[in-house]
Design a protein around this motif. Structure first.
Motif, short mmCIF file in Angstrom:
data_model
loop_
_atom_site.label_atom_id
_atom_site.label_comp_id
_atom_site.label_asym_id
_atom_site.label_seq_id
_atom_site.Cartn_x
_atom_site.Cartn_y
_atom_site.Cartn_z
N SER A 171 13.21 4.38 -6.99
CA SER A 171 12.27 4.68 -5.90
C SER A 171 11.60 3.40 -5.41
O SER A 171 11.34 3.26 -4.21
CB SER A 171 11.22 5.68 -6.38
N LEU A 172 11.33 2.47 -6.31
CA LEU A 172 10.78 1.18 -5.91
C LEU A 172 11.78 0.44 -5.02
O LEU A 172 11.40 -0.11 -3.97
CB LEU A 172 10.46 0.34 -7.14
N LEU A 186 4.77 5.63 -5.17
CA LEU A 186 5.21 5.67 -6.55
C LEU A 186 4.28 6.50 -7.43
O LEU A 186 4.72 7.25 -8.30
CB LEU A 186 5.35 4.26 -7.10
N VAL A 187 2.96 6.35 -7.22
CA VAL A 187 2.01 7.12 -8.03
C VAL A 187 2.15 8.61 -7.75
O VAL A 187 2.25 9.43 -8.68
CB VAL A 187 0.57 6.64 -7.76
N SER A 188 2.18 8.98 -6.46
CA SER A 188 2.30 10.41 -6.13
C SER A 188 3.65 10.96 -6.58
O SER A 188 3.73 12.08 -7.09
CB SER A 188 2.11 10.61 -4.63
N LEU A 189 4.70 10.18 -6.41
CA LEU A 189 6.03 10.65 -6.83
C LEU A 189 6.08 10.89 -8.33
O LEU A 189 6.52 11.94 -8.78
CB LEU A 189 7.08 9.61 -6.43
N THR A 190 5.60 9.92 -9.11
CA THR A 190 5.68 10.04 -10.56
C THR A 190 4.88 11.24 -11.06
O THR A 190 5.36 12.06 -11.84
CB THR A 190 5.19 8.75 -11.23
N LEU A 241 0.83 -1.21 0.00
CA LEU A 241 0.00 0.00 0.00
C LEU A 241 0.86 1.25 0.00
O LEU A 241 0.58 2.22 -0.73
CB LEU A 241 -0.93 -0.03 1.21
N TYR A 242 1.90 1.24 0.80
CA TYR A 242 2.81 2.39 0.82
C TYR A 242 3.45 2.62 -0.55
O TYR A 242 3.55 3.76 -1.03
CB TYR A 242 3.88 2.18 1.89
N LEU A 243 3.89 1.53 -1.21
CA LEU A 243 4.54 1.67 -2.50
C LEU A 243 3.60 2.22 -3.55
O LEU A 243 4.00 3.05 -4.39
CB LEU A 243 5.09 0.31 -2.95
N VAL A 244 2.35 1.78 -3.54
CA VAL A 244 1.39 2.29 -4.52
C VAL A 244 1.20 3.80 -4.34
O VAL A 244 1.27 4.58 -5.30
CB VAL A 244 0.05 1.55 -4.40
N ILE A 245 0.96 4.22 -3.10
CA ILE A 245 0.77 5.64 -2.83
C ILE A 245 2.03 6.43 -3.16
O ILE A 245 1.99 7.50 -3.80
CB ILE A 245 0.36 5.86 -1.36
#
Length: 313
Positions: free
Chosen positions: A240-241, A98-102, A92-96
């Protein structure tokens, strides 16, 4: 053909930089200046990357006595009631994150690139980069101060959102968003500068041609600039991943500051740490680490494929 001509040695062209009378040594012809530049990195990568990973695989596939254990360490750790919960937290943290970062990094880099005044642009780039100068632990300690409604300079905002106490702010439901905010605040500035530099490599003639054809700023960004910096965006997502899957410092410090409100096995790295240093189970810890490595490599491979990172134009 005369025998003298047959016995005559064929003429060779001296290597660049060599004196006419010197003869190159054949076994060193494969060396290039690039090999010298990357040699230090390759040595460090082997010592602190390849060797530890290989040792982790050995530990994960053996028992404490050193015998071959097969996949028993993997199945045993996967049946731990904390394992799936930690996987869910990290995912869940990675989805939030990576999407927000990109999205936000690309948008902010495009906005900075459109600024026409050099002084303003320089100040914005500097302001973006300042948070990245703080180490991970330092930034988390700063955010612990920011998230405490009793001392935070944004306490009015925290109270307005219904967070009256520090325990309310760091409740487990809020943690993925909080960790994503901390990670973005710390690392986004550097990536904005990287993408800003990538945008500067786009030929001005190409942008001018798109403008002459009637494309507005949004259309030029979507159809010209984004495809041209696609590889840099993929590179940012991969690194970032890799950093996001190693979530440890943020939940560990918040766990200590919350006096048990946040568990000390919130992330997979924390769980592996507990296996190694609380349960003295280094084999199980290595199995969790290998699981995390395999998933990260698969996701990174997907980003490389979709981003066409190694394709030549």
């Amino acid at each position: 053909m005369t025998s003298a001509a047959v016995r005559e040695a064929p003429a060779t062209t001296p290597a660049p930089g060599a004196s006419p009378g010197s003869r190159p040594v054949a076994r060193f012809r494969w060396l290039r200046p690039g090999h010298l530049f990357v040699s230090g990195y390759v040595v460090l990568l082997a010592l602190f990357g390849v060797v530890p990973v290989a040792y982790s695989f050995v530990l994960a596939l053996t028992d404490p006595a050193g015998g071959f254990a097969g996949l028993s360490n993997f199945t045993r750790t996967a049946r731990d009631y904390r394992f799936l919960a930690a996987c869910g937290h990290v995912a869940l943290y990675l989805v939030i994150w990576l999407v927000s970062l990109t999205v936000l990094v690309v948008v902010l880099a495009l906005l900075v690139h459109r600024v026409t005044f050099n002084a303003t642009r320089t100040f914005i780039r500097f302001a973006y980069y300042v948070p990245g100068a703080l180490a991970g632990a330092s930034s988390v300690l700063l955010w612990l101060f920011m998230l405490d409604p009793t001392v935070s300079p944004v306490s009015l905002l925290l109270h307005w959102t219904g967070n009256e106490h520090f325990s309310d702010v760091i409740s487990p439901d809020h943690l993925p968003v909080l960790f994503a905010v901390i990670a973005f605040w710390t690392g986004a500035g550097g990536w904005i500068l990287v993408l800003y530099g990538a945008l500067n490599t786009i030929p001005a003639e190409l942008m001018e041609a798109a403008r002459v054809d009637g494309a507005g700023p949004v259309r030029r960004a979507w159809s010209v600039q984004l495809p041209m910096i696609r590889k840099w965006v993929a590179y940012m997502a991969i690194l970032s991943l890799a950093a996001g899957t190693q979530l440890f410092v943020e939940p560990e410090l918040i766990s200590q500051a919350s006096f048990g409100v946040v568990p000390n096995d919130y992330s997979l790295n924390q769980l592996a740490y507990q296996y190694a240093f609380s349960q003295n189970d280094f084999n199980g810890s290595a199995a969790i680490s290998v699981d995390l490595l395999i998933v990260t490599l698969l996701c990174a491979g997907l980003f490389v494929w979709r981003g066409r990172l190694f394709e030549t134009e």
